[in-house]
Enzyme design. Sequence first.
Site, short mmCIF file in Angstrom:
data_model
loop_
_atom_site.label_atom_id
_atom_site.label_comp_id
_atom_site.label_asym_id
_atom_site.label_seq_id
_atom_site.Cartn_x
_atom_site.Cartn_y
_atom_site.Cartn_z
N GLU A 147 -8.99 1.59 -1.93
CA GLU A 147 -9.37 1.50 -0.80
C GLU A 147 -10.52 2.03 -0.32
O GLU A 147 -11.01 3.22 -0.06
CB GLU A 147 -8.19 2.45 -0.14
CG GLU A 147 -8.12 2.50 1.19
CD GLU A 147 -6.80 3.00 1.83
OE1 GLU A 147 -6.62 2.77 2.99
OE2 GLU A 147 -6.40 4.10 1.14
N ASP B 13 0.26 5.55 -1.18
CA ASP B 13 -0.64 6.47 -1.24
C ASP B 13 -0.20 7.51 -2.24
O ASP B 13 -0.69 8.80 -2.27
CB ASP B 13 -1.14 7.11 0.04
CG ASP B 13 -2.45 6.10 0.42
OD1 ASP B 13 -3.45 6.09 -0.04
OD2 ASP B 13 -2.40 5.83 1.76
N HIS C 208 -2.43 -3.51 4.61
CA HIS C 208 -1.48 -2.38 5.61
C HIS C 208 -2.13 -2.45 6.95
O HIS C 208 -2.75 -1.56 7.29
CB HIS C 208 -1.52 -1.05 4.93
CG HIS C 208 -2.55 -0.33 4.69
ND1 HIS C 208 -3.74 -0.79 4.00
CD2 HIS C 208 -2.97 1.06 5.15
CE1 HIS C 208 -4.77 0.20 3.89
NE2 HIS C 208 -4.30 1.32 4.63
N HIS D 192 -13.27 1.89 3.97
CA HIS D 192 -12.25 2.93 4.50
C HIS D 192 -12.60 3.04 6.01
O HIS D 192 -12.82 2.38 6.88
CB HIS D 192 -11.86 3.89 3.70
CG HIS D 192 -10.38 4.72 4.26
ND1 HIS D 192 -10.52 5.90 4.61
CD2 HIS D 192 -9.41 4.36 4.10
CE1 HIS D 192 -9.30 6.55 4.97
NE2 HIS D 192 -8.61 5.36 4.52
N HIS E 165 -8.88 -2.22 7.28
CA HIS E 165 -9.97 -1.14 7.82
C HIS E 165 -11.41 -1.67 7.87
O HIS E 165 -12.18 -0.95 8.37
CB HIS E 165 -10.08 -0.17 6.38
CG HIS E 165 -9.07 0.71 6.22
ND1 HIS E 165 -9.20 1.93 7.30
CD2 HIS E 165 -7.96 1.21 5.53
CE1 HIS E 165 -8.01 2.77 7.12
NE2 HIS E 165 -7.36 2.18 5.84
N ASP F 99 2.28 1.97 3.93
CA ASP F 99 1.28 2.96 3.87
C ASP F 99 2.21 4.36 3.65
O ASP F 99 1.73 5.45 4.33
CB ASP F 99 0.64 2.91 5.21
CG ASP F 99 -0.67 3.90 5.12
OD1 ASP F 99 -1.19 3.98 4.09
OD2 ASP F 99 -1.38 4.00 6.40
N HIS G 107 0.86 -1.30 0.17
CA HIS G 107 0.02 -0.04 0.12
C HIS G 107 0.93 1.36 0.11
O HIS G 107 1.71 1.41 0.92
CB HIS G 107 -0.81 0.08 1.29
CG HIS G 107 -1.97 1.12 1.14
ND1 HIS G 107 -3.28 0.48 0.70
CD2 HIS G 107 -2.00 2.34 1.68
CE1 HIS G 107 -4.14 1.95 0.71
NE2 HIS G 107 -3.36 2.79 1.18
#
Length: 424
Positions: A153, A44, A242, A180, A221, A350, A42
Amino acid sequence: MIRIAAAFFVTSCLATGPVAAQDRADAVAAAALEAAPVWDGHNDVPIQLRARFDNRINDFDFSDTLDTATDVRAAMHSDLVRLRRGKVGAQWWSVYVSASLPEPEAVQATIEQIDVTKRLIEANSDAMALALTADDVEAAMAEGKIASLMGMEGGHSIGNSLAVLRQMYAMGARYMTLTHGRTLDWADSATDAPRHGGLNDFGMDVVREMNRIGMLVDLSHVSEEAMHDALDVAGAAVIFSHSGARAVTGHLRNVPDSVLARLPQNGGIVMVVALPWFITEDLRQHAANKAAEEARLKALYPGLPGTVAAELARWEANNRQPASTISDMADHIDHVRDVAGIDHIGIGGDYDGMPTGPVGMEDVTGYPALFAELARRGYSQADLEKIASRNMMRVMREAEAYAASRSGVAPIEYAVGAPRAAEN
């Protein structure tokens, strides 16, 4: 003669002391990452492109992003130079958009994030390659390129529609995190009020349809109950892209032992996160204490924000934030190994989705230090290769094989809007 023997003894002790042991650990880690570069679960960067540049990247230089710091933002954690230094050979890029968006807008925004990610990969085709299959990942790594995959996500990105899910897959998304931070019409989030006791019937069909088409089910999540519901119906291995171990750090984003114990039967993996507040219990407790102190001060001094700020600054000066370390992250890997086994661990940093990584792993260059710490703890080269990328490769191949076995099964169908109507 006695002096010579004594000198030899001292020299031998030094050669087998802490420095030599660290050198051996570094060598084992380096050999493992050469044979099996990190396949990170993961990152971003795509939402950074949206937030910082409005997805206008024709002139964006991804080879070096250290100059992206501003008065309000730290520099990005990732670029091609630092990914190479971090021994990253494959990367799941998150095409995340905010769960606060109305779902039709979230669908559009996710498509825009898929577009900007593909454009980033194409603009850097000498160093990156779009990967849609495990074979694509293997081929990109063999060419010395960073295999680049896309994961959604949050199920808000499909707008309660299996048709949209299928089209996201057609556009290249290869995993979806079911939620999420917000509970959806069909799935409970770990960090929002539950409404379904996990997944409702439509949520279970989302998992089944993802398995049927070969999209990986990501359970980071989601609530503990949703994790179990997904495992109950999943025909293919799941991932946690993650997450940490909840027994080590009690954050609800982490995976409880009840779920870890089921991973060997399912075949899935926990890709251990680097986010400090998820992996360092003292830091999590400090954050909670700070929030409580701020609420207390606001109650004591209503309408006096300057006083609140001054008193909170005084509290922070007397209650220093604990540091998060590489050792903390390794503790989570140890725990997943102890409960689920070495075949069920991966890495999901992450980066670019958090303020910083742990000390020594502040950005994507830190993975070799983590693997050296694991080697120092006794992980073999074969173990480290599994954690770096071989476990993730196995999971993706198994998901593809399961989808191939279901090629004659018809898509799951719902009347347009039916899942939302059924929920309401």
